[in-house]
Design a protein around this motif. Structure first.
Motif, PDB file in Angstrom:
ATOM      1  N   THR A  91       0.843  -1.207   0.000  1.00  0.00           N
ATOM      2  CA  THR A  91       0.000   0.000   0.000  1.00  0.00           C
ATOM      3  C   THR A  91       0.871   1.246   0.000  1.00  0.00           C
ATOM      4  OG1 THR A  91      -1.578  -1.212   1.337  1.00  0.00           O
ATOM      5  CG2 THR A  91      -1.911   1.149   1.160  1.00  0.00           C
ATOM      6  N   ARG A  92       1.933   1.189   0.812  1.00  0.00           N
ATOM      7  CA  ARG A  92       2.801   2.360   0.881  1.00  0.00           C
ATOM      8  C   ARG A  92       3.444   2.649  -0.475  1.00  0.00           C
ATOM      9  NH1 ARG A  92       7.913   2.710   4.842  1.00  0.00           N
ATOM     10  NH2 ARG A  92       8.546   0.989   3.549  1.00  0.00           N
ATOM     11  N   LYS A  93       3.808   1.581  -1.169  1.00  0.00           N
ATOM     12  CA  LYS A  93       4.406   1.787  -2.494  1.00  0.00           C
ATOM     13  C   LYS A  93       3.422   2.501  -3.417  1.00  0.00           C
ATOM     14  CE  LYS A  93       7.589  -2.014  -2.779  1.00  0.00           C
ATOM     15  NZ  LYS A  93       7.482  -3.443  -3.039  1.00  0.00           N
ATOM     16  N   ILE A  94       2.157   2.075  -3.346  1.00  0.00           N
ATOM     17  CA  ILE A  94       1.160   2.677  -4.227  1.00  0.00           C
ATOM     18  C   ILE A  94       0.944   4.149  -3.889  1.00  0.00           C
ATOM     19  CG2 ILE A  94      -1.266   2.627  -4.886  1.00  0.00           C
ATOM     20  CD1 ILE A  94      -1.149  -0.405  -4.431  1.00  0.00           C
ATOM     21  N   THR A  95       0.782   4.431  -2.581  1.00  0.00           N
ATOM     22  CA  THR A  95       0.511   5.826  -2.216  1.00  0.00           C
ATOM     23  C   THR A  95       1.714   6.700  -2.554  1.00  0.00           C
ATOM     24  OG1 THR A  95       1.216   5.381   0.035  1.00  0.00           O
ATOM     25  CG2 THR A  95      -1.130   5.303  -0.397  1.00  0.00           C
ATOM     26  N   GLN A  96       2.908   6.127  -2.415  1.00  0.00           N
ATOM     27  CA  GLN A  96       4.097   6.905  -2.740  1.00  0.00           C
ATOM     28  C   GLN A  96       4.118   7.254  -4.227  1.00  0.00           C
ATOM     29  OE1 GLN A  96       7.468   4.837  -1.238  1.00  0.00           O
ATOM     30  NE2 GLN A  96       8.220   6.712  -0.279  1.00  0.00           N
ATOM     31  N   ALA A  97       3.787   6.256  -5.047  1.00  0.00           N
ATOM     32  CA  ALA A  97       3.767   6.503  -6.489  1.00  0.00           C
ATOM     33  C   ALA A  97       2.700   7.531  -6.823  1.00  0.00           C
ATOM     34  CB  ALA A  97       3.504   5.200  -7.227  1.00  0.00           C
ATOM     35  N   ALA A 128      -8.368  12.187  -2.829  1.00  0.00           N
ATOM     36  CA  ALA A 128      -7.701  13.486  -2.731  1.00  0.00           C
ATOM     37  C   ALA A 128      -8.039  14.137  -1.408  1.00  0.00           C
ATOM     38  CB  ALA A 128      -8.107  14.375  -3.889  1.00  0.00           C
ATOM     39  N   GLY A 129      -8.114  13.342  -0.363  1.00  0.00           N
ATOM     40  CA  GLY A 129      -8.392  13.907   0.947  1.00  0.00           C
ATOM     41  C   GLY A 129      -9.772  14.533   0.979  1.00  0.00           C
ATOM     42  N   PRO A 130      -9.902  15.649   1.690  1.00  0.00           N
ATOM     43  CA  PRO A 130     -11.233  16.241   1.860  1.00  0.00           C
ATOM     44  C   PRO A 130     -11.647  17.150   0.714  1.00  0.00           C
ATOM     45  CG  PRO A 130      -9.631  17.430   3.151  1.00  0.00           C
ATOM     46  CD  PRO A 130      -8.878  16.344   2.452  1.00  0.00           C
ATOM     47  N   PHE A 131     -10.896  17.141  -0.402  1.00  0.00           N
ATOM     48  CA  PHE A 131     -11.108  18.121  -1.467  1.00  0.00           C
ATOM     49  C   PHE A 131     -12.551  18.156  -1.974  1.00  0.00           C
ATOM     50  CE2 PHE A 131     -10.935  19.445  -5.933  1.00  0.00           C
ATOM     51  CZ  PHE A 131     -10.282  20.647  -5.807  1.00  0.00           C
ATOM     52  N   ASN A 132     -13.055  16.992  -2.408  1.00  0.00           N
ATOM     53  CA  ASN A 132     -14.394  16.955  -2.994  1.00  0.00           C
ATOM     54  C   ASN A 132     -15.489  17.102  -1.928  1.00  0.00           C
ATOM     55  OD1 ASN A 132     -13.660  16.634  -5.729  1.00  0.00           O
ATOM     56  ND2 ASN A 132     -13.119  14.511  -5.291  1.00  0.00           N
ATOM     57  N   THR A 133     -15.218  16.528  -0.752  1.00  0.00           N
ATOM     58  CA  THR A 133     -16.200  16.631   0.324  1.00  0.00           C
ATOM     59  C   THR A 133     -16.377  18.076   0.754  1.00  0.00           C
ATOM     60  OG1 THR A 133     -15.038  14.677   1.070  1.00  0.00           O
ATOM     61  CG2 THR A 133     -16.917  15.353   2.361  1.00  0.00           C
ATOM     62  N   ASN A 134     -15.246  18.818   0.804  1.00  0.00           N
ATOM     63  CA  ASN A 134     -15.328  20.216   1.222  1.00  0.00           C
ATOM     64  C   ASN A 134     -16.241  21.023   0.326  1.00  0.00           C
ATOM     65  OD1 ASN A 134     -13.739  20.024   3.408  1.00  0.00           O
ATOM     66  ND2 ASN A 134     -11.892  20.874   2.464  1.00  0.00           N
ATOM     67  N   ILE A 135     -16.041  20.892  -0.987  1.00  0.00           N
ATOM     68  CA  ILE A 135     -16.849  21.697  -1.900  1.00  0.00           C
ATOM     69  C   ILE A 135     -18.298  21.212  -1.861  1.00  0.00           C
ATOM     70  CG2 ILE A 135     -16.216  20.336  -3.959  1.00  0.00           C
ATOM     71  CD1 ILE A 135     -16.854  24.078  -3.908  1.00  0.00           C
ATOM     72  N   GLY A 136     -18.477  19.891  -1.701  1.00  0.00           N
ATOM     73  CA  GLY A 136     -19.828  19.346  -1.615  1.00  0.00           C
ATOM     74  C   GLY A 136     -20.562  19.881  -0.407  1.00  0.00           C
ATOM     75  N   ALA A 196      -2.735  14.364   0.570  1.00  0.00           N
ATOM     76  CA  ALA A 196      -3.403  13.180   1.105  1.00  0.00           C
ATOM     77  C   ALA A 196      -2.511  11.957   0.970  1.00  0.00           C
ATOM     78  CB  ALA A 196      -4.731  12.964   0.384  1.00  0.00           C
ATOM     79  N   MET A 197      -1.868  11.838  -0.189  1.00  0.00           N
ATOM     80  CA  MET A 197      -1.037  10.661  -0.414  1.00  0.00           C
ATOM     81  C   MET A 197       0.235  10.707   0.422  1.00  0.00           C
ATOM     82  SD  MET A 197      -2.503   8.549  -2.209  1.00  0.00           S
ATOM     83  CE  MET A 197      -4.222   8.930  -2.064  1.00  0.00           C
ATOM     84  N   ASP A 198       0.720  11.930   0.670  1.00  0.00           N
ATOM     85  CA  ASP A 198       1.888  12.073   1.541  1.00  0.00           C
ATOM     86  C   ASP A 198       1.536  11.587   2.938  1.00  0.00           C
ATOM     87  OD1 ASP A 198       4.511  12.892   2.076  1.00  0.00           O
ATOM     88  OD2 ASP A 198       3.756  14.716   3.038  1.00  0.00           O
ATOM     89  N   ALA A 245      -0.846   9.493   3.704  1.00  0.00           N
ATOM     90  CA  ALA A 245      -1.092   8.056   3.665  1.00  0.00           C
ATOM     91  C   ALA A 245       0.227   7.298   3.702  1.00  0.00           C
ATOM     92  CB  ALA A 245      -1.873   7.699   2.416  1.00  0.00           C
ATOM     93  N   THR A 246       1.227   7.816   2.971  1.00  0.00           N
ATOM     94  CA  THR A 246       2.527   7.162   2.959  1.00  0.00           C
ATOM     95  C   THR A 246       3.136   7.172   4.355  1.00  0.00           C
ATOM     96  OG1 THR A 246       2.793   8.025   0.735  1.00  0.00           O
ATOM     97  CG2 THR A 246       4.737   7.097   1.767  1.00  0.00           C
ATOM     98  N   ARG A 247       3.010   8.314   5.025  1.00  0.00           N
ATOM     99  CA  ARG A 247       3.581   8.417   6.364  1.00  0.00           C
ATOM    100  C   ARG A 247       2.853   7.474   7.325  1.00  0.00           C
ATOM    101  NH1 ARG A 247       3.037  13.708   7.831  1.00  0.00           N
ATOM    102  NH2 ARG A 247       3.907  14.213   5.799  1.00  0.00           N
ATOM    103  N   ASN A 248       1.539   7.438   7.242  1.00  0.00           N
ATOM    104  CA  ASN A 248       0.777   6.544   8.117  1.00  0.00           C
ATOM    105  C   ASN A 248       1.145   5.089   7.877  1.00  0.00           C
ATOM    106  OD1 ASN A 248      -0.504   8.632   9.263  1.00  0.00           O
ATOM    107  ND2 ASN A 248      -2.373   8.444   8.036  1.00  0.00           N
ATOM    108  N   ALA A 249       1.326   4.741   6.613  1.00  0.00           N
ATOM    109  CA  ALA A 249       1.687   3.366   6.301  1.00  0.00           C
ATOM    110  C   ALA A 249       3.040   3.038   6.918  1.00  0.00           C
ATOM    111  CB  ALA A 249       1.719   3.168   4.793  1.00  0.00           C
ATOM    112  N   GLY A 250       3.976   3.998   6.866  1.00  0.00           N
ATOM    113  CA  GLY A 250       5.296   3.781   7.454  1.00  0.00           C
ATOM    114  C   GLY A 250       5.188   3.518   8.952  1.00  0.00           C
ATOM    115  N   GLU A 251       4.367   4.337   9.619  1.00  0.00           N
ATOM    116  CA  GLU A 251       4.174   4.161  11.064  1.00  0.00           C
ATOM    117  C   GLU A 251       3.609   2.790  11.372  1.00  0.00           C
ATOM    118  OE1 GLU A 251       1.772   7.259  12.824  1.00  0.00           O
ATOM    119  OE2 GLU A 251       3.232   8.746  12.096  1.00  0.00           O
ATOM    120  N   MET A 252       2.620   2.422  10.561  1.00  0.00           N
ATOM    121  CA  MET A 252       1.955   1.130  10.744  1.00  0.00           C
ATOM    122  C   MET A 252       2.951  -0.004  10.583  1.00  0.00           C
ATOM    123  SD  MET A 252      -1.490   0.314  10.490  1.00  0.00           S
ATOM    124  CE  MET A 252      -2.579  -0.842   9.788  1.00  0.00           C
TER     125      MET A 252
END
Lengths: 138, 294
Positions: free
Chosen positions: B17-23, B91-99, B253-255, B257-264
């Motif tokens: 997962t971390r590889k994917i989010t990093q890419a 993309a994190g809260p981007f679409n939810t915010n505008i919605g 958001a992906m940054d 996610a990558t950090r969270n995956a590392g912690e995990m």
């Protein structure tokens, strides 16, 4: 000879910006030559060819399908959706545009649309015809 | 206590997962740069258009037969909201915010007894709003299949709006989109389209007031041609800003996610090693106590 700054701007990017001596614009009410020090004006453009003179000779001619120009003593800004060098115009594309524009106009006439809409469609037909004329002369 | 094998499996899955989010983060960063360049390139046109409008608007304002695009219909009973959102998620809260911003605005307007119509540009915002306000939708436009959104696409949206205005389908039109402040912050904001908010004629930065222009043909005719174009330009700019904001938000958001995956992964690895050691200790105890018993 004195020069002024000529700018071509499309909604997507700045196409051209350089000093020239004279520009010939296809204004809505007729061809219009602009030299440095022209009085400030805002003109609507019809479809036609803008030719540019530098060093006493015509150096460039570009086709625009309509737009606006803002003229100040030191600068001319042309706002157009596109600007194609006349040498690169294709006759086929111009003919396609004429057909498409005429079709739209005919449809609008048939359904009795407002005069403004028909006028806009007519302007597009004329612009496409100007494009064909320019393509043939090149 | 989870078995060693299941822990190993989880570590591996989080690693991929971390590889994917990093890419995805890197792709988003590259696309963000391109989107920003496009927004930058579109600026000169918008600026010059604004300058012309400012001088024209001042000349025509106050006349009774001023074009509808400029002055509106005079009423405000029917409101058309053009909501611009991203076409993709993650993309994190981007679409939810505008919605959410749009939802609050719609509720507020309906609370005042106004009729609301929605024109949704972008798929994610449309799905968000459809659940609650499906009946208010007049159109839905998505650029999901396109690689680059060009000016013609924005012009199409603008033509639709102008058409609706001519048919008298709404009185006021506003644009809701995520304003791109910088890479990490985009704020949902509202911009009035019709009646057009004509910018004040500003004094030139070089000093001295704006020159007095002559017009050819008349002010009214130029304005009639300029206003629809201006509408398209405004929408185009909002779409470009949404695009840039989307990738900025996705990158952040992906940054994360990558950090969270590392912690995990760290936590799971620690857990895995502890379990492994506990197993060894347990086995040793068993052997020793077995040997002692003999």
């Amino acid at each position: 000879m004195a020069t002024f700054q000529l700018e071509f701007v499309s909604p997507e990017k700045l196409l051209l910006s350089r000093p020239v001596e004279m520009a010939l614009l296809p204004a809505a009410d007729g061809q219009m030559g602009v030299l440095p020090g022209h009085a400030p004006m805002i003109v609507a453009l019809r479809g036609g060819v803008i030719s540019v003179r530098e060093g006493g000779v015509e150096t460039e001619s570009l086709f625009v399908p309509g737009g606006f120009a803002e003229i100040t003593p030191t600068r001319v800004t042309v706002l157009a959706d596109e600007a194609t060098p006349v040498a690169q115009l294709s006759r086929n594309e111009a003919e396609q545009r004429i057909t498409a524009a005429e079709k739209v106009l005919a449809e609008l006439n048939a359904e009795g649309a407002t005069p403004e809409k028909r006028e806009a469609a007519m302007a597009r037909v004329l612009a496409a015809r100007a494009m064909l004329a320019a393509a043939q002369s090149a | 206590m989870p078995s060693l094998k299941s822990l190993r499996n989880r570590i591996n899955s989080v690693k991929s997962t971390r590889k994917i989010t990093q890419a995805m983060k890197m792709v988003a960063a590259a696309k963000l740069r391109r989107a920003q360049q496009r927004a930058e390139a579109a600026r000169p046109y918008a600026e010059r258009m604004e300058r012309m409008l400012a001088s024209l608007g001042a000349a025509v304002a106050g006349q009774p037969d001023a074009p509808r695009l400029l002055v509106g219909t005079g009423g405000d009973a029917v409101q058309l909201l053009v909501v611009i959102s991203g076409d993709r998620g993650l993309a994190g809260p981007f679409n939810t915010n505008i919605g959410r911003f749009a939802r609050n605005r719609i509720r507020e307007l309906e609370g005042q007894g106004k009729t609301v119509k929605i024109l949704a540009v972008g798929r994610k915002g449309a799905t968000f709003l459809k659940r609650e306000f499906g009946s208010r939708f007049v159109a839905e436009i998505s650029f999901a299949g396109k690689k680059n959104v060009g000016f013609e696409d924005a012009a199409e949206v603008a033509a639709k709006i102008t058409g609706m205005l001519e048919d008298g389908e709404f009185d006021v039109c506003a644009l809701l989109y995520n304003r791109f402040k910088n890479v990490i912050s985009q704020t949902p904001s509202e911009q009035q389209l019709i009646p057009a908010a004509v910018p004040e004629a500003e004094d030139d930065a070089a000093g001295g007031p704006q020159p007095q222009y002559e017009y050819e043909p008349t002010e009214e005719e130029i304005l009639a041609a300029l206003l629809p174009q201006n509408l398209a330009v405004q929408i185009y700019r909002a779409i470009l800003e949404t695009n840039a904001g989307f990738y900025g938000s996705q990158m952040t958001a992906m940054d994360n996610a990558t950090r969270n995956a590392g912690e995990m992964i760290n936590k799971l690895t620690l857990n895995y090693n502890r379990t492994r050691q506990a197993n060894i200790t347990k086995e040793l105890i068993e052997i020793i106590s077995g040997a002692e018993a003999v």
